[in-house]
Design an enzyme around this catalytic site. Structure first.
Site, PDB file in Angstrom:
ATOM      1  CG  MET A 107     -27.420 -33.798 -16.682  1.00  0.00           C
ATOM      2  SD  MET A 107     -28.833 -34.753 -16.100  1.00  0.00           S
ATOM      3  CE  MET A 107     -30.140 -34.071 -17.136  1.00  0.00           C
ATOM      4  CB  VAL A 138     -22.269 -31.653 -19.548  1.00  0.00           C
ATOM      5  CG1 VAL A 138     -23.331 -31.911 -20.612  1.00  0.00           C
ATOM      6  CG2 VAL A 138     -22.724 -30.550 -18.596  1.00  0.00           C
ATOM      7  CE  LYS A 139     -22.246 -40.384 -19.066  1.00  0.00           C
ATOM      8  NZ  LYS A 139     -22.871 -41.580 -18.423  1.00  0.00           N
ATOM      9  CB  ILE A 140     -20.521 -34.539 -25.085  1.00  0.00           C
ATOM     10  CG1 ILE A 140     -21.110 -33.267 -24.475  1.00  0.00           C
ATOM     11  CG2 ILE A 140     -20.592 -34.468 -26.608  1.00  0.00           C
ATOM     12  CD1 ILE A 140     -20.421 -31.981 -24.924  1.00  0.00           C
TER      13      ILE A 140
END
Length: 361
Positions: A107, A138-140
Site C-alpha cells: 500500500m 507500506v511503500k515509501i
C-alpha cells in the site's frame, strides 16, 4: 504447467502488479494464485485510480463512506485497505509457509508526502496499524527525503517496500537505510525480523533513453541497470555486515523488479521478464505481461552474480550520450510527479463519484 515455472525454478517470486475489487470478487486473483503460483502483489495510486475510475465496484463503498462524513484520503485509504486485506488473506498461507519471506501486498503512502520525512514516518505507522495485516508493506519512495523515513519505519517495525528506485546508487541508499534500521533494532533489543523489498524500476529507462540511443542500443539500458544492481545485491548479501545481521535473525531486504511490462511495441512482450530471471528476487508484473509469459515466455539463463556484461553495455550507452546518473535522478523525480498527478486525479474522481452517488439516492 505454464512457462512461469521456469522463473520459479530459477528461485524468483512472481507477484502481480495490479489490484482491483473485480479481480477479487470474480476469483481472478485466486486463479492467478492457483494456476500461475502468484505469491504477492503491488499497488500504487495509478492502479487504484484506474480501478476506481473504470468500475462501479467501489460505488457502494464510496457512497456509504461519504455518507458517514469521510472524504478524500481517509475515504480512499479505507477503500484500498478493504481490497488489500482480502488479498493479504489470500497470500497468508504463503507468508506463513515461507516464514514471512513471501506472500506480501503493498500500500503506497500519499505521494504528497514524498518530500515530508516526518509525515511519511507517521503515515507509514498509521497505515500499517490500520491494515491489521502482518503481510502488508507500506511503500515509501527511495528519494533523498524518503531514505530517513525508511530507516525510521524499519526501526519502528513497519514493513517497507522501497519504491521508485532507478539506479544501483539509489538501491544502495535504500539498502543502507534498511540495514541501519535493523542494526538499531538489534541495539535496542528488538526483534530484527522486519520485512522489506527494494523495488527497481526497469522499463522506464528505455523509454527515456530511446531518442538519444542508436537502434542497436534500444531496450538495453534498463536490463543493464538491473544486472548492475543485482551484482550490488549479491555483494551485500555476501558481506560480513549482512551475515552478522542474518545470524541475529534478520531477513534480507529482497530485490524486486518493477515496471517490467514492455513499453516498446517493437520489442518482445516478455523482454524484461526473460532477461531478469534471478534467484532471491521478485518480479511484479502487469496482468498482460503475466499472461504473455505464461503463454510463451522463455528463460535462457539467470543473471550472473557479477553483473555479466552490464559494465560494458553501460559504457557504450554513456558513450552514446546518455548521462546515466542524471537520468536516474530525473526518472525518480518524474516517477514521484506522476504518482502525485495520479493521486490528485484519484482524489477528484472519488469526490465526483461521492457527489454523483449522493445525488442519485
Amino acid at each position: 504447467m505454464t512457462h512461469l515455472q521456469s522463473l520459479r525454478d530459477a528461485g524468483q517470486s512472481l507477484w502481480l502488479d495490479n489490484i482491483t475489487r473485480e479481480i477479487l470478487d470474480d476469483g481472478t486473483l485466486q486463479r492467478y494464485i492457483a494456476d500461475f503460483a502468484i505469491t504477492g502483489l503491488t499497488s500504487n495510486p495509478t492502479i487504484f485510480d484506474q480501478a476506481i475510475g473504470d468500475s462501479d465496484a467501489y460505488d457502494a463503498g464510496i457512497r456509504d463512506k461519504a455518507a458517514a462524513g469521510k472524504r478524500d484520503e481517509v475515504l480512499f485509504v479505507e477503500l484500498a485497505l478493504e481490497d488489500l486485506r482480502r488479498a493479504a488473506d489470500l497470500f497468508r498461507p504463503v507468508f506463513d509457509a515461507t516464514d514471512g519471506v513471501d506472500g506480501w501486498v503493498s500500500m503506497e503512502l500519499s505521494p504528497l508526502l514524498a518530500a515530508d520525512t516526518s509525515g511519511s514516518i507517521e503515515a507509514a505507522r498509521r497505515i500499517f496499524a490500520q491494515a491489521e495485516r502482518d503481510n502488508l508493506f507500506v511503500k515509501i519512495p527511495g528519494t533523498p527525503e524518503g531514505i530517513p523515513a525508511i530507516e525510521e519505519s524499519i526501526f519502528a517495525g513497519v514493513p517497507i517496500n522501497v519504491t521508485l528506485l532507478f539506479s544501483t546508487e539509489q538501491y544502495l541508499a535504500a539498502a543502507e537505510a534498511y540495514l541501519r534500521g535493523i542494526e538499531r533494532r538489534i541495539g535496542a533489543g528488538l526483534d530484527p525480523k522486519v520485512g522489506s523489498v527494494a523495488s527497481l524500476f526497469i522499463s522506464r529507462w528505455d523509454k527515456a533513453g530511446a531518442e538519444q540511443l542508436p537502434a542497436e542500443l534500444h531496450n538495453r539500458l534498463g536490463i543493464a541497470v538491473g544486472q548492475q544492481t543485482y551484482r550490488a545485491y549479491r555483494e551485500l548479501l555476501a558481506s560480513d555486515r549482512w551475515k552478522k545481521l542474518a545470524a541475529a535473525g534478520a531477513q534480507p531486504q529482497r530485490l524486486l523488479w518493477a515496471s517490467t511490462g514492455t513499453k516498446d511495441p517493437n520489442a518482445p512482450d516478455t523482454l524484461y521478464v526473460e532477461a531478469l530471471a534471478a534467484p532471491d528476487t521478485i518480479n511484479t508484473m502487469p496482468e498482460k505481461t503475466l499472461r504473455a509469459f505464461a503463454d510463451h515466455g522463455k528463460v535462457g539463463g539467470v543473471l550472473a552474480d557479477d553483473g555479466g556484461d552490464s559494465a560494458d553495455m553501460l559504457a557504450k550507452i554513456a558513450a552514446a550520450g546518455v548521462d546515466i546518473d542524471a537520468l536516474a535522478a530525473k526518472l525518480q523525480e518524474e516517477g514521484a510527479d506522476s504518482f502525485v498527478k495520479s493521486w490528485k486525479q484519484l482524489m477528484q474522481r472519488i469526490a465526483n463519484k461521492a457527489k454523483a452517488l449522493d445525488g442519485n439516492r
